[in-house]
Scaffold this motif. Structure first.
Motif, PDB file in Angstrom:
ATOM      1  N   LEU A  18       0.836  -1.202   0.000  1.00 42.41           N
ATOM      2  CA  LEU A  18       0.000   0.000   0.000  1.00 42.41           C
ATOM      3  C   LEU A  18       0.873   1.256   0.000  1.00 42.41           C
ATOM      4  O   LEU A  18       0.544   2.256  -0.652  1.00 42.41           O
ATOM      5  CB  LEU A  18      -0.918   0.016   1.214  1.00 42.41           C
ATOM      6  CG  LEU A  18      -2.190  -0.789   1.035  1.00 42.41           C
ATOM      7  CD1 LEU A  18      -2.951  -0.869   2.347  1.00 42.41           C
ATOM      8  CD2 LEU A  18      -3.066  -0.160  -0.047  1.00 42.41           C
ATOM      9  N   SER A  73       0.661   3.984  -2.884  1.00 43.78           N
ATOM     10  CA  SER A  73       0.435   5.397  -2.604  1.00 43.78           C
ATOM     11  C   SER A  73       1.525   6.262  -3.201  1.00 43.78           C
ATOM     12  O   SER A  73       1.252   7.315  -3.778  1.00 43.78           O
ATOM     13  CB  SER A  73       0.407   5.625  -1.084  1.00 43.78           C
ATOM     14  OG  SER A  73      -0.662   4.925  -0.492  1.00 43.78           O
ATOM     15  N   GLU A 124      -8.690  -3.330  -0.068  1.00 42.01           N
ATOM     16  CA  GLU A 124      -8.269  -1.960   0.233  1.00 42.01           C
ATOM     17  C   GLU A 124      -8.838  -0.978  -0.784  1.00 42.01           C
ATOM     18  O   GLU A 124      -9.264  -1.348  -1.877  1.00 42.01           O
ATOM     19  CB  GLU A 124      -6.739  -1.877   0.222  1.00 42.01           C
ATOM     20  CG  GLU A 124      -6.076  -2.682   1.315  1.00 42.01           C
ATOM     21  CD  GLU A 124      -6.308  -2.057   2.695  1.00 42.01           C
ATOM     22  OE1 GLU A 124      -6.539  -0.834   2.764  1.00 42.01           O
ATOM     23  OE2 GLU A 124      -6.246  -2.798   3.694  1.00 42.01           O
ATOM     24  N   ALA A 125      -8.794   0.279  -0.421  1.00 34.38           N
ATOM     25  CA  ALA A 125      -9.360   1.314  -1.292  1.00 34.38           C
ATOM     26  C   ALA A 125      -8.630   1.381  -2.631  1.00 34.38           C
ATOM     27  O   ALA A 125      -9.232   1.607  -3.676  1.00 34.38           O
ATOM     28  CB  ALA A 125      -9.305   2.670  -0.579  1.00 34.38           C
ATOM     29  N   ARG A 126      -7.331   1.210  -2.582  1.00 34.22           N
ATOM     30  CA  ARG A 126      -6.582   1.210  -3.841  1.00 34.22           C
ATOM     31  C   ARG A 126      -5.832  -0.114  -3.942  1.00 34.22           C
ATOM     32  O   ARG A 126      -5.231  -0.577  -2.991  1.00 34.22           O
ATOM     33  CB  ARG A 126      -5.606   2.384  -3.885  1.00 34.22           C
ATOM     34  CG  ARG A 126      -6.316   3.723  -3.987  1.00 34.22           C
ATOM     35  CD  ARG A 126      -5.311   4.848  -4.060  1.00 34.22           C
ATOM     36  NE  ARG A 126      -4.446   4.715  -5.219  1.00 34.22           N
ATOM     37  CZ  ARG A 126      -3.337   5.422  -5.373  1.00 34.22           C
ATOM     38  NH1 ARG A 126      -2.960   6.276  -4.462  1.00 34.22           N
ATOM     39  NH2 ARG A 126      -2.608   5.270  -6.455  1.00 34.22           N
TER      40      ARG A 126
END
Lengths: 380, 380
Positions: free
Chosen positions: B303, B307, B335-337
């Motif tokens: 992550l 990011s 996860e969001a991304r």
DNA sequence: GGCATTTAGGCAACACTCCTTACTAGGATG
DNA sequence: CATCCTAGTAAGGAGTGTTGCCTAAATGCC
């Protein structure tokens, strides 16, 4: 094949490029001065100037040299050679400039916006700003560079909304909106990346080829500079650190953005950080705790950047980033790997950063007018 | 100024470069074939071939065309044009190759090492490998490319020890050790970066310009590829993720490397991960828990990479990285991304990646022999 | 005021590179 | 044996950039 085919026309276009770039730096010059500045012989420069004058890129200014020696004629870039558009789109308004190939600002305009003006209104204002500036420059706008306060899709230039992050400007596609007013490519990038470029060209990161710029304001962002260039990643979302896992209250691992939710530092019913409340919490005498929590969380994000991109320095910008520099620097110093932490210096970094790129791209567009096309003639 | 001064000699050297690069791709060719391949006229190619033959870079192979039409002469690169050295330094031994400008391996040698052979012994073996290979190629070694299983200082090429990370090869400075055997520049980079380059050129990341390669073995590492290049950062330590904060047991934020300490998966009295123990823990039926913890920790590291560098894909390599692909992919999907997670494909990625770069650099060195120097004559 | 000095620019000759257009050489093909 | 086909060559030309010399015109020194 990366080497162009060797042709005489290539040499000629290289000469023309030298002449043009010299006149982008000097405003005006005689042919003898251009020859001295470039190291190219006088007859060659004379030929090139004649060509470029005939094709309308240069003009004899009418001015003549004074002083000893024969009178020389000054040449300069044609006034109708075009300009570049620079636009900053932020929730509080749209600001635009037209800049020429020297980097001089020819015109400027800005329109304030209400926080919740809406996307349609923002789009309208953006088009108006571009239209106004396009009408004020001779030669038209040959390229545009846009700074937007939201993540930008690298391929389309459109603004994108990431979950759990504030969408400050909103659904907006600058490229089609500007197309009617700009005769050339439109480059869109987010404001944090432009701020980093500004710090790199004259700010705290001058001459630094590897660094990170942490934007700490209503939103959270980061610009990653590697080998002298801002790296945007596959989709343009490099540096969108809202979901980066860091240390939150109580040493729990959580996404960066949730640290603020946990501290009650978000705007009501929004994912945006409440900057005013944050500053109060941080400056309050009895408020050592939230300040330490924030420093630790920022430090966690910085450690991720240090691990992954190995910056020479870290620059903190945004509304409240510079306030936390001492805390973050102290906290980071205790870690196994650390770097100097400094506050951003450039004021109005978004336009400043975009302006330099706009000038560069305008110059490239002008030079490309004379460049020999790279398409090789088919082999026989 | 980035554009070279326009000179006729520049055109000539461009022609020579086209000829040389054509013969680096084709092994042998007649002048007519070179002309057809480059699009340059036959007389110009003939001139260039004559020049290059006289200066010793090309030779008439003696072979002649058969078939209809006039007999043509085949030319090829001179055999004494030199080779490049490729070396892999790992705790289990040193492997070396000499490759020519076509990418063919001319010679190969390897020497096994005990785990704790010591730095002096490793240095000795490295020098021996280089000396052996240097003696086996005509024309000598014109450049060297080194893969080392430790972080590498970007400026000096020396191996560096990071706190709380295993120092597998140890204190070693390949550049001075190779200097006696290599007449040219020596490039050192760590094995993870080479593995990423190998995946980029024919592996799972073929044609991908932005991705991360996570190396999960005794040590923890990551290669960051942005805009088609491995980014090394200021000191060469980009991707050294041992101290990246991620989620450990119980959801606590902790440095990546400490997750393994907490799970008891380190080798006795060492910071190296005990790969055997880890695999047992992961494959054991009742051991769902450590596997989930590891997946979560890896996911946290991913992550951070998502990011900060916005990769198109994530490649997992190393001794146990590929084993965890399904778990990490599943965990990341929540996860969001997220991005696709794939297992590394290239076998022996360290030498493979380094070899391609070595060939590139050797070719550049050969071409530079004929290139016109960039230093402009002083303006008069 | 006269004259050497200084400087921008022009001109001609030259050197060099690449290209086009022939033309030659010499084995294959029928 | 005539014809075809192809690699290579020769000659001429177009287009670069450079050198060296010249002119024009204003300045500055005597």
């Amino acid at each position: 094949m990366d080497t162009a085919k060797p042709r005489l026309a290539l040499l000629r276009s290289m000469t023309d490029e030298h002449v043009l770039r010299t006149l982008m730096r000097r405003e005006r010059a005689t042919r003898a001065e251009i020859a001295a500045a470039t190291g190219i012989s006088k007859p060659t420069i004379s030929d090139s100037v004649r060509r470029l004058t005939e094709s309308g890129l240069l003009v004899d200014t009418g001015e003549r040299t004074t002083g000893r020696g024969r009178i020389g004629s000054y040449y300069s870039l044609a006034t109708d050679i075009g300009a570049a558009l620079v636009v900053e789109i932020a929730p509080h308004g749209v600001a635009g400039e037209a800049v020429d190939a020297f980097g001089a600002v020819l015109a400027r305009t800005s329109t304030p916006l209400d926080r919740d003006a809406g996307e349609a209104r923002t789009a309208q204002v953006l088009a108006e700003v571009a239209g106004t500036l396009a009408g004020q420059v001779t030669g038209g706008l040959r390229t545009a560079v846009v700074s937007a306060a939201d993540p930008v899709d690298r391929r389309t230039g459109a603004l994108v909304h990431l979950p759990d992050a504030p969408f400050l400007v909103g659904e907006l596609a600058p490229v089609p909106l500007l197309a009617p007013h700009v005769d050339g490519p439109v480059l869109v990038d987010n404001d944090v990346n432009w701020a980093a470029r500004a710090e790199m060209a004259g700010g705290r990161a001058t001459g630094v080829r590897d660094f990170v710029y942490l934007h700490l304001g209503e939103g959270l962002g980061c610009a990653v500079v590697s080998d002298g260039e801002v790296r945007r990643g596959h989709g343009g979302l490099a540096g969108e650190i809202a979901h980066l896992y860091t240390a939150g209250p109580g040493g729990r691992a959580m996404p960066f953005t949730e640290v603020f939710a946990g501290l009650g530092l978000r705007r009501p019913s929004s994912t945006a950080i409440d900057v005013a409340a944050l500053r109060t919490a941080v400056t309050g005498a009895a408020a050592a705790s939230p300040r330490a929590v924030l420093a630790t969380a920022v430090c966690g994000a910085l450690l991720a950047a240090i691990s992954l991109v190995d910056p020479e320095i870290a620059v903190l910008g945004g509304d409240w980033g510079p306030d936390l520099v001492p805390d973050v620097a102290a906290r980071l110093a205790g870690e196994a790997r650390h770097v100097p932490v400094v506050a951003a210096r450039v004021t109005d970094p978004h336009l400043t950063g975009a302006r330099a790129t706009a000038v560069e791209r305008l110059r490239a567009a002008i030079v490309a007018t004379t460049a020999v096309s790279a398409t090789a003639t088919p082999a026989r």
